[in-house]
Design an enzyme around this catalytic site. Structure first.
Site, PDB file in Angstrom:
ATOM      1  N   HIS A   1     -17.805 -43.982 -11.029  1.00  0.00           N
ATOM      2  CA  HIS A   1     -19.009 -45.093 -11.445  1.00  0.00           C
ATOM      3  C   HIS A   1     -19.714 -45.712  -9.973  1.00  0.00           C
ATOM      4  O   HIS A   1     -18.757 -45.453  -8.666  1.00  0.00           O
ATOM      5  CB  HIS A   1     -17.930 -46.690 -11.479  1.00  0.00           C
ATOM      6  CG  HIS A   1     -16.975 -46.582 -12.976  1.00  0.00           C
ATOM      7  ND1 HIS A   1     -15.740 -45.973 -12.979  1.00  0.00           N
ATOM      8  CD2 HIS A   1     -16.917 -46.391 -14.263  1.00  0.00           C
ATOM      9  CE1 HIS A   1     -15.049 -46.115 -14.214  1.00  0.00           C
ATOM     10  NE2 HIS A   1     -15.934 -46.410 -15.278  1.00  0.00           N
TER      11      HIS A   1
ATOM     12  N   ASP B   1     -17.481 -48.289  -8.064  1.00  0.00           N
ATOM     13  CA  ASP B   1     -16.243 -47.391  -6.812  1.00  0.00           C
ATOM     14  C   ASP B   1     -16.981 -47.486  -5.074  1.00  0.00           C
ATOM     15  O   ASP B   1     -16.180 -47.764  -4.789  1.00  0.00           O
ATOM     16  CB  ASP B   1     -15.909 -46.210  -7.537  1.00  0.00           C
ATOM     17  CG  ASP B   1     -15.333 -46.262  -8.593  1.00  0.00           C
ATOM     18  OD1 ASP B   1     -15.503 -47.655  -9.566  1.00  0.00           O
ATOM     19  OD2 ASP B   1     -15.373 -45.029  -9.965  1.00  0.00           O
TER      20      ASP B   1
ATOM     21  N   MET C   1     -19.149 -35.479 -12.657  1.00  0.00           N
ATOM     22  CA  MET C   1     -19.093 -36.543 -13.057  1.00  0.00           C
ATOM     23  C   MET C   1     -19.938 -37.307 -12.824  1.00  0.00           C
ATOM     24  O   MET C   1     -18.842 -38.478 -11.704  1.00  0.00           O
ATOM     25  CB  MET C   1     -17.800 -35.874 -13.711  1.00  0.00           C
ATOM     26  CG  MET C   1     -18.460 -37.730 -15.096  1.00  0.00           C
ATOM     27  SD  MET C   1     -16.903 -38.679 -14.836  1.00  0.00           S
ATOM     28  CE  MET C   1     -15.883 -39.269 -15.903  1.00  0.00           C
TER      29      MET C   1
ATOM     30  N   GLU D   1     -17.834 -41.288 -23.994  1.00  0.00           N
ATOM     31  CA  GLU D   1     -16.639 -41.568 -24.266  1.00  0.00           C
ATOM     32  C   GLU D   1     -15.074 -42.596 -25.226  1.00  0.00           C
ATOM     33  O   GLU D   1     -16.006 -43.756 -25.480  1.00  0.00           O
ATOM     34  CB  GLU D   1     -15.849 -42.134 -23.034  1.00  0.00           C
ATOM     35  CG  GLU D   1     -14.426 -42.026 -23.447  1.00  0.00           C
ATOM     36  CD  GLU D   1     -13.678 -42.022 -21.960  1.00  0.00           C
ATOM     37  OE1 GLU D   1     -14.437 -41.821 -20.700  1.00  0.00           O
ATOM     38  OE2 GLU D   1     -12.767 -42.246 -21.240  1.00  0.00           O
TER      39      GLU D   1
ATOM     40  N   LYS E   1     -13.103 -44.744 -27.761  1.00  0.00           N
ATOM     41  CA  LYS E   1     -12.368 -46.038 -27.721  1.00  0.00           C
ATOM     42  C   LYS E   1     -11.570 -46.892 -28.804  1.00  0.00           C
ATOM     43  O   LYS E   1     -13.136 -47.265 -29.428  1.00  0.00           O
ATOM     44  CB  LYS E   1     -12.395 -46.380 -26.314  1.00  0.00           C
ATOM     45  CG  LYS E   1     -10.690 -47.069 -25.771  1.00  0.00           C
ATOM     46  CD  LYS E   1     -10.630 -47.811 -24.411  1.00  0.00           C
ATOM     47  CE  LYS E   1      -9.414 -47.620 -24.079  1.00  0.00           C
ATOM     48  NZ  LYS E   1      -9.277 -48.354 -23.262  1.00  0.00           N
TER      49      LYS E   1
ATOM     50  N   GLU F   1     -10.269 -38.679 -24.585  1.00  0.00           N
ATOM     51  CA  GLU F   1      -9.196 -38.958 -23.504  1.00  0.00           C
ATOM     52  C   GLU F   1      -8.185 -39.044 -24.957  1.00  0.00           C
ATOM     53  O   GLU F   1      -8.167 -40.102 -25.522  1.00  0.00           O
ATOM     54  CB  GLU F   1      -9.523 -40.809 -22.917  1.00  0.00           C
ATOM     55  CG  GLU F   1      -8.729 -41.033 -22.141  1.00  0.00           C
ATOM     56  CD  GLU F   1      -8.799 -42.208 -21.973  1.00  0.00           C
ATOM     57  OE1 GLU F   1     -10.225 -42.407 -20.365  1.00  0.00           O
ATOM     58  OE2 GLU F   1      -7.896 -43.303 -21.045  1.00  0.00           O
TER      59      GLU F   1
ATOM     60  N   HIS G   1      -6.610 -42.719 -25.233  1.00  0.00           N
ATOM     61  CA  HIS G   1      -7.742 -43.166 -26.166  1.00  0.00           C
ATOM     62  C   HIS G   1      -6.947 -43.270 -27.763  1.00  0.00           C
ATOM     63  O   HIS G   1      -6.797 -43.896 -28.467  1.00  0.00           O
ATOM     64  CB  HIS G   1      -8.430 -43.321 -26.526  1.00  0.00           C
ATOM     65  CG  HIS G   1      -9.458 -43.430 -25.271  1.00  0.00           C
ATOM     66  ND1 HIS G   1     -10.833 -44.032 -24.177  1.00  0.00           N
ATOM     67  CD2 HIS G   1      -9.361 -44.476 -24.146  1.00  0.00           C
ATOM     68  CE1 HIS G   1     -11.262 -44.477 -23.526  1.00  0.00           C
ATOM     69  NE2 HIS G   1      -9.923 -44.580 -23.088  1.00  0.00           N
TER      70      HIS G   1
ATOM     71  N   ASP H   1     -10.669 -36.325 -20.418  1.00  0.00           N
ATOM     72  CA  ASP H   1     -10.302 -37.377 -19.731  1.00  0.00           C
ATOM     73  C   ASP H   1      -8.669 -37.530 -19.749  1.00  0.00           C
ATOM     74  O   ASP H   1      -8.218 -37.831 -20.990  1.00  0.00           O
ATOM     75  CB  ASP H   1     -10.274 -38.842 -19.795  1.00  0.00           C
ATOM     76  CG  ASP H   1     -11.826 -39.316 -19.195  1.00  0.00           C
ATOM     77  OD1 ASP H   1     -12.326 -38.647 -18.008  1.00  0.00           O
ATOM     78  OD2 ASP H   1     -11.866 -40.527 -19.049  1.00  0.00           O
TER      79      ASP H   1
ATOM     80  N   ASP I   1      -3.686 -49.365 -23.450  1.00  0.00           N
ATOM     81  CA  ASP I   1      -4.358 -48.188 -22.955  1.00  0.00           C
ATOM     82  C   ASP I   1      -3.247 -47.824 -21.334  1.00  0.00           C
ATOM     83  O   ASP I   1      -3.769 -48.732 -20.501  1.00  0.00           O
ATOM     84  CB  ASP I   1      -5.945 -48.382 -22.332  1.00  0.00           C
ATOM     85  CG  ASP I   1      -6.091 -46.390 -21.986  1.00  0.00           C
ATOM     86  OD1 ASP I   1      -5.741 -45.711 -21.824  1.00  0.00           O
ATOM     87  OD2 ASP I   1      -7.210 -47.023 -21.778  1.00  0.00           O
TER      88      ASP I   1
ATOM     89  N   ASP J   1      -2.837 -45.041 -19.920  1.00  0.00           N
ATOM     90  CA  ASP J   1      -3.434 -43.935 -18.283  1.00  0.00           C
ATOM     91  C   ASP J   1      -2.496 -43.869 -17.815  1.00  0.00           C
ATOM     92  O   ASP J   1      -2.299 -43.564 -16.419  1.00  0.00           O
ATOM     93  CB  ASP J   1      -4.155 -45.129 -17.837  1.00  0.00           C
ATOM     94  CG  ASP J   1      -6.022 -45.396 -18.497  1.00  0.00           C
ATOM     95  OD1 ASP J   1      -5.573 -44.445 -19.438  1.00  0.00           O
ATOM     96  OD2 ASP J   1      -6.580 -45.918 -18.227  1.00  0.00           O
TER      97      ASP J   1
ATOM     98  N   ASP K   1      -7.711 -38.968 -16.093  1.00  0.00           N
ATOM     99  CA  ASP K   1      -8.244 -40.705 -15.880  1.00  0.00           C
ATOM    100  C   ASP K   1      -7.154 -41.129 -16.583  1.00  0.00           C
ATOM    101  O   ASP K   1      -7.025 -41.977 -17.330  1.00  0.00           O
ATOM    102  CB  ASP K   1      -9.602 -40.975 -17.157  1.00  0.00           C
ATOM    103  CG  ASP K   1      -9.951 -42.301 -17.352  1.00  0.00           C
ATOM    104  OD1 ASP K   1      -9.345 -43.114 -15.779  1.00  0.00           O
ATOM    105  OD2 ASP K   1     -10.675 -43.006 -17.568  1.00  0.00           O
TER     106      ASP K   1
HETATM  107  C1  GLT Z   1     -12.423 -47.161 -17.239  1.00  0.00           C
HETATM  108  C2  GLT Z   1     -11.673 -46.614 -18.369  1.00  0.00           C
HETATM  109  C3  GLT Z   1     -11.782 -45.199 -18.469  1.00  0.00           C
HETATM  110  C4  GLT Z   1     -13.469 -44.590 -18.409  1.00  0.00           C
HETATM  111  C5  GLT Z   1     -13.771 -44.732 -17.262  1.00  0.00           C
HETATM  112  C6  GLT Z   1     -15.340 -44.458 -17.002  1.00  0.00           C
HETATM  113  S1  GLT Z   1     -14.052 -46.884 -17.056  1.00  0.00           S
HETATM  114  O1  GLT Z   1     -11.460 -46.212 -15.904  1.00  0.00           O
HETATM  115  O2  GLT Z   1     -10.927 -46.928 -18.828  1.00  0.00           O
HETATM  116  O3  GLT Z   1     -11.093 -44.869 -19.840  1.00  0.00           O
HETATM  117  O4  GLT Z   1     -13.215 -43.203 -18.962  1.00  0.00           O
HETATM  118  O5  GLT Z   1     -16.070 -45.289 -17.277  1.00  0.00           O
HETATM  119 MN    MN Z   2     -11.389 -42.170 -19.774  1.00  0.00          MN
HETATM  120 MN    MN Z   3      -7.842 -45.174 -20.623  1.00  0.00          MN
END
Ligand code: GLT
Ligand code: MN
Ligand code: MN
Length: 386
Positions: free
Chosen positions: A53, A56, A87, A180, A182, A216, A219, A244, A254, A256, A286
């Protein structure tokens, strides 16, 4: 055997391995590490690229002098390691100004600022060679519909993407945009919650060919949806521009999690879809290490994401070459050339012939589909006994 190499196109975000592990209930458990150090570590582990980002890399309050130095150091780390930046994306969620949306804020000043911030972040990404630009609308949504902006939000979102698509063209950046989806978190309900919703919206844009999706794993999974089904739809639409990868338990926040740490079968079908379809883009993780970990755990986590992908890729090859599985699949995919010839394309003659066709309905009804066997064989491949 499962050693990641640049040719595998594994990428991580600076925000993933660099995540210091704070959550809404607890502060950071790891110190912050620098972008050049992350680049060095990822290269050592066999990754291909690193994504970021705007903030970041360059903190929001950096002076022009600091910004120059940060870019110089980052560039030096990329040059020294050969890591690429495929990206880039914008942070449109952290600043309190985005508390009620960025591109979809009901405040015209916020919408304009979000577009300005994105243009600058696109400049930064392009400077480092990024080809895909991700739009995660984390704050684009509501907890309460009191403001009744839902319909306006769609129009504003479209306006922003149309503006940025023209900016992309006028600058000659050649980015592919990837939305993306979610379903929720951090907002109670995020706009464009699923891959299908994003695909429907993309068709309404001025440059639909420029815009695809970045699905993702977590998500779709958090909402109880099937991630393999989501990416299959994206592939079918020619819109899988980025992906992702991570993992997640259904119904949780979420998480991750490390790729392949929770849902082995969905992870397997995900890798199978990516590999069998000839997807050429980055395999982006991600995800972030558990809050329980120190940096040893973080590098274990990063190694684990890539290693599990390669193990599953190996399993896909084994599955595709397994004679018993292929024989079972050949029975499952019942072929009938005459009928397929009729249904492949409409003509009045084909329609008439189809109307005149009689089917062995009881024969078809009474025969099972054989999925118990195929599923068990798949499980045995995954469990390592075949
Ligand atoms: C954040 C989010 C991710 C996105 C990122 C990109 S930021 O961490 O949870 O799913 O991919 O903006
Ligand atoms: Mn993501
Ligand atoms: Mn996520």
């Amino acid at each position: 055997q499962y050693q990641p190499k640049p040719e595998h196109k594994f990428t991580f975000g600076l925000w993933t391995v660099g995540n210091p592990g704070s959550d809404p209930f607890g502060s950071a458990v790891r110190e912050t590490i620098s972008a050049p150090y992350i680049v060095e570590k990822l290269a050592e582990l066999g990754a291909w690229g690193v994504n970021f980002h705007d903030n970041d890399l360059i903190p929001a309050d950096a002076t022009p002098e600091q910004e120059r130095q940060i870019k110089k150091d980052f560039r030096a780390a990329l040059d020294a390691t050969g890591l690429v930046v495929p990206m880039a994306t914008t942070n449109l969620f952290k600043d309190p100004i985005f508390r009620d949306g960025a591109f979809t804020s009901a405040d015209a000043r916020v919408r304009a600022y979000a577009i300005q911030k994105t243009m600058k972040a696109m400049d930064l990404g392009a400077e480092f060679g990024a080809e895909t630009y991700v739009f995660w609308g984390g704050r684009e949504g509501t907890e309460v519909d009191a403001g009744s902006r839902t319909l306006d939000a769609m129009a504003w979102f479209r306006e922003a993407l149309n503006f940025l698509a023209e900016y992309n063209i006028s600058q000659g950046y050649n980015y592919k945009f990837a939305l993306e989806p979610k379903p929720n978190e951090p907002r109670g309900d995020i706009f464009l919650p699923t891959v299908g919703a994003a695909l429907g919206f993309i068709a309404t844009l001025d440059h639909p060919e420029m815009v695809g999706v970045n699905p993702e794993f977590a998500h779709d999974t958090m909402a109880g949806l099937s991630f393999p089904h989501a990416i299959a739809q994206a592939i079918d639409a020619g819109k899988l521009f980025h992906v992702d990868l991570n993992d997640q338990k259904m119904g949780r926040f979420d998480q991750d999690l490390r790729f392949g740490s929770e849902n082995y079968k969905s992870a397997f079908y995900t890798v199978k879809l990516l590999e069998d379809s000839g997807y050429q883009g980055p395999r982006h993780f991600d995800a972030h290490a558990l809050r329980t970990e120190d940096y040893d755990g973080v590098w274990e986590f990063a190694r684990g994401c890539m290693r599990t992908y390669l193990i599953l890729k190996d399993k896909v090859e084994q599955y595709n070459a397994d004679e018993e599985i292929q024989a079972a699949l050949a029975e499952y995919f019942v072929k009938d050339e005459a009928l397929s010839g009729l249904t492949a394309r409409f003509s009045p003659e084909n329609a008439q012939k189809l109307k005149d066709t009689s089917f062995d309905l009881d024969g078809i009804r009474s025969k099972g589909r054989g999925l118990e066997k195929i599923d068990q064989l798949t499980a045995e491949v995954l469990l390592g006994v075949r």
